[in-house]
Scaffold this motif. Structure first.
Motif, short mmCIF file in Angstrom:
data_model
loop_
_atom_site.label_atom_id
_atom_site.label_comp_id
_atom_site.label_asym_id
_atom_site.label_seq_id
_atom_site.Cartn_x
_atom_site.Cartn_y
_atom_site.Cartn_z
N MET A 122 0.83 -1.20 0.00
CA MET A 122 0.00 0.00 0.00
C MET A 122 0.87 1.26 0.00
N ALA A 123 1.88 1.29 0.87
CA ALA A 123 2.74 2.47 0.98
C ALA A 123 3.44 2.75 -0.35
N ASN A 124 4.02 1.72 -0.93
CA ASN A 124 4.76 1.92 -2.18
C ASN A 124 3.84 2.28 -3.34
N THR A 125 2.64 1.70 -3.36
CA THR A 125 1.68 2.04 -4.42
C THR A 125 1.30 3.51 -4.36
N LEU A 126 1.02 4.00 -3.15
CA LEU A 126 0.64 5.40 -3.00
C LEU A 126 1.80 6.34 -3.32
N LEU A 127 2.98 6.05 -2.78
CA LEU A 127 4.13 6.92 -3.02
C LEU A 127 4.47 6.99 -4.50
N GLU A 128 4.41 5.85 -5.17
CA GLU A 128 4.74 5.82 -6.60
C GLU A 128 3.67 6.51 -7.44
N SER A 129 2.42 6.51 -6.94
CA SER A 129 1.33 7.13 -7.70
C SER A 129 1.53 8.63 -7.85
N LYS A 130 2.22 9.25 -6.89
CA LYS A 130 2.47 10.70 -6.95
C LYS A 130 3.96 11.01 -7.11
N GLU A 131 4.74 9.97 -7.37
CA GLU A 131 6.19 10.13 -7.66
C GLU A 131 6.92 10.88 -6.55
N ILE A 132 6.68 10.46 -5.29
CA ILE A 132 7.36 11.12 -4.17
C ILE A 132 8.19 10.14 -3.34
N LYS A 133 8.32 8.92 -3.79
CA LYS A 133 9.05 7.91 -3.03
C LYS A 133 10.51 8.29 -2.82
N HIS A 134 11.09 8.98 -3.78
CA HIS A 134 12.52 9.30 -3.74
C HIS A 134 12.89 10.27 -2.62
N TYR A 135 11.91 10.94 -2.04
CA TYR A 135 12.22 11.88 -0.96
C TYR A 135 12.64 11.15 0.32
N PHE A 136 12.27 9.90 0.45
CA PHE A 136 12.45 9.18 1.71
C PHE A 136 13.62 8.19 1.63
N SER A 137 14.52 8.31 2.60
CA SER A 137 15.65 7.38 2.64
C SER A 137 15.22 5.99 3.08
N HIS A 138 14.16 5.93 3.91
CA HIS A 138 13.63 4.65 4.38
C HIS A 138 12.11 4.75 4.52
N ILE A 139 11.44 3.64 4.30
CA ILE A 139 10.00 3.55 4.45
C ILE A 139 9.71 2.43 5.43
N ILE A 140 9.23 2.79 6.62
CA ILE A 140 8.94 1.82 7.67
C ILE A 140 7.44 1.57 7.67
N THR A 141 7.03 0.31 7.47
CA THR A 141 5.62 -0.03 7.36
C THR A 141 5.23 -1.07 8.41
N ALA A 142 3.97 -1.50 8.34
CA ALA A 142 3.48 -2.53 9.26
C ALA A 142 4.25 -3.83 9.11
N ASN A 143 4.85 -4.04 7.94
CA ASN A 143 5.64 -5.25 7.72
C ASN A 143 6.95 -5.26 8.50
N ASP A 144 7.35 -4.09 9.01
CA ASP A 144 8.65 -3.96 9.65
C ASP A 144 8.58 -3.92 11.17
N VAL A 145 7.37 -3.90 11.72
CA VAL A 145 7.23 -3.76 13.18
C VAL A 145 6.34 -4.86 13.75
N GLU A 146 6.50 -5.08 15.05
CA GLU A 146 5.64 -6.03 15.75
C GLU A 146 4.46 -5.35 16.42
N ARG A 147 4.65 -4.09 16.77
CA ARG A 147 3.62 -3.35 17.50
C ARG A 147 3.29 -2.04 16.79
N GLY A 148 2.00 -1.79 16.62
CA GLY A 148 1.58 -0.56 15.97
C GLY A 148 1.51 0.61 16.93
N LYS A 149 1.27 1.80 16.40
CA LYS A 149 1.08 2.98 17.21
C LYS A 149 -0.12 2.75 18.14
N PRO A 150 -0.09 3.20 19.39
CA PRO A 150 0.78 4.22 19.99
C PRO A 150 2.14 3.71 20.47
N ASP A 151 2.47 2.44 20.22
CA ASP A 151 3.83 2.00 20.52
C ASP A 151 4.79 2.77 19.61
#
Length: 228
Positions: A122-151
């Motif tokens: 989802m994150a990559n699809t949205l970022l690529e849809s508006k061509e803004i992915k290159h601004y971010f050095s890293h993209i941390i998503t639900a796939n990268d964490v065990e606990r969601g916010k507010p953690d």
């Protein structure tokens, strides 16, 4: 000219839904429509409690609210696929001033990371849809964490990728859970409320609150002073 605030900040972390993209409107309105068709009603309180959580965490709250037979997976799958389809068509707009904010920070040589409760696709699809992915050095998503916010895990992982002190980090958030996560992480939360109005205890956690990113840019510019 130097900027007394920007000089002290090494990293800017952006939430995605409701901060960079106007997805919250679609999530809430389309999701509410599907749920109403099943004769259930979603309250603002329920939306607030589940905004920023991982899918599994939100599922637990919905099942507690509506019962174990509530078809949460079916509904979220329909909403997810709808967002993906609309993003691929370029129909999910950026929030007001978002592109200008990215350009402003880029012009200052600032590092940027995205920290979202959405999954990687989802994150990559949205970022690529508006061509803004290159601004971010890293993209941390639900796939990268065990606990969601507010953690604070998603934000701490973002800062950790660049070995940047949390106290040198600003987080842009629209949700209560996101603000709590940034605050607990020891970062500076800047809130741009989308659907929710912050309570007094959330206001106390904020560095600042603005209506949109254009106001944030103006705020940063007011911090500029003459001299070295």
């Amino acid at each position: 000219m130097r900027n007394k605030l920007l000089d002290n900040i090494d990293l800017f972390i952006f939430d995605m839904d409701g901060i960079l993209f106007d997805t919250e409107t679609v999530y809430v309105e389309y999701g509410k429509k599907l749920i109403r068709e099943l004769n259930f009603e979603v309250t603002d309180d329920l939306i607030e409690k589940t905004t920023g959580l991982t899918n599994e965490e939100a599922k637990g709250i919905y099942l507690e609210e509506f019962g174990k037979d509530f078809p949460y997976d079916e509904i979220t799958s329909k909403v997810y696929n709808y967002i993906i389809d609309e993003a691929k068509k370029g129909n999910i707009p950026l929030m007001k001033g978002a592109k200008e904010m990215l350009d402003f920070l880029s012009s200052k040589g600032k590092k940027m990371v995205m920290g979202t409760s959405a999954d990687s696709f989802m994150a990559n699809t949205l970022l690529e849809s508006k061509e803004i992915k290159h601004y971010f050095s890293h993209i941390i998503t639900a796939n990268d964490v065990e606990r969601g916010k507010p953690d604070p895990e998603v934000f701490l992982r973002g800062a950790g990728k660049l070995n940047i002190n949390p106290s040198k980090t600003i987080v842009f958030e629209d949700s209560v859970n996101g603000v709590k996560a940034a605050y607990v992480a020891g970062m500076l939360p800047i809130m741009i409320p989308d659907k929710l109005t912050p309570t007094e205890d959330i206001e106390d956690m904020l560095h600042k609150k603005f209506d949109n990113f254009l106001e944030v840019i103006e705020y940063f510019k007011t911090q500029e002073v003459k001299g070295k």
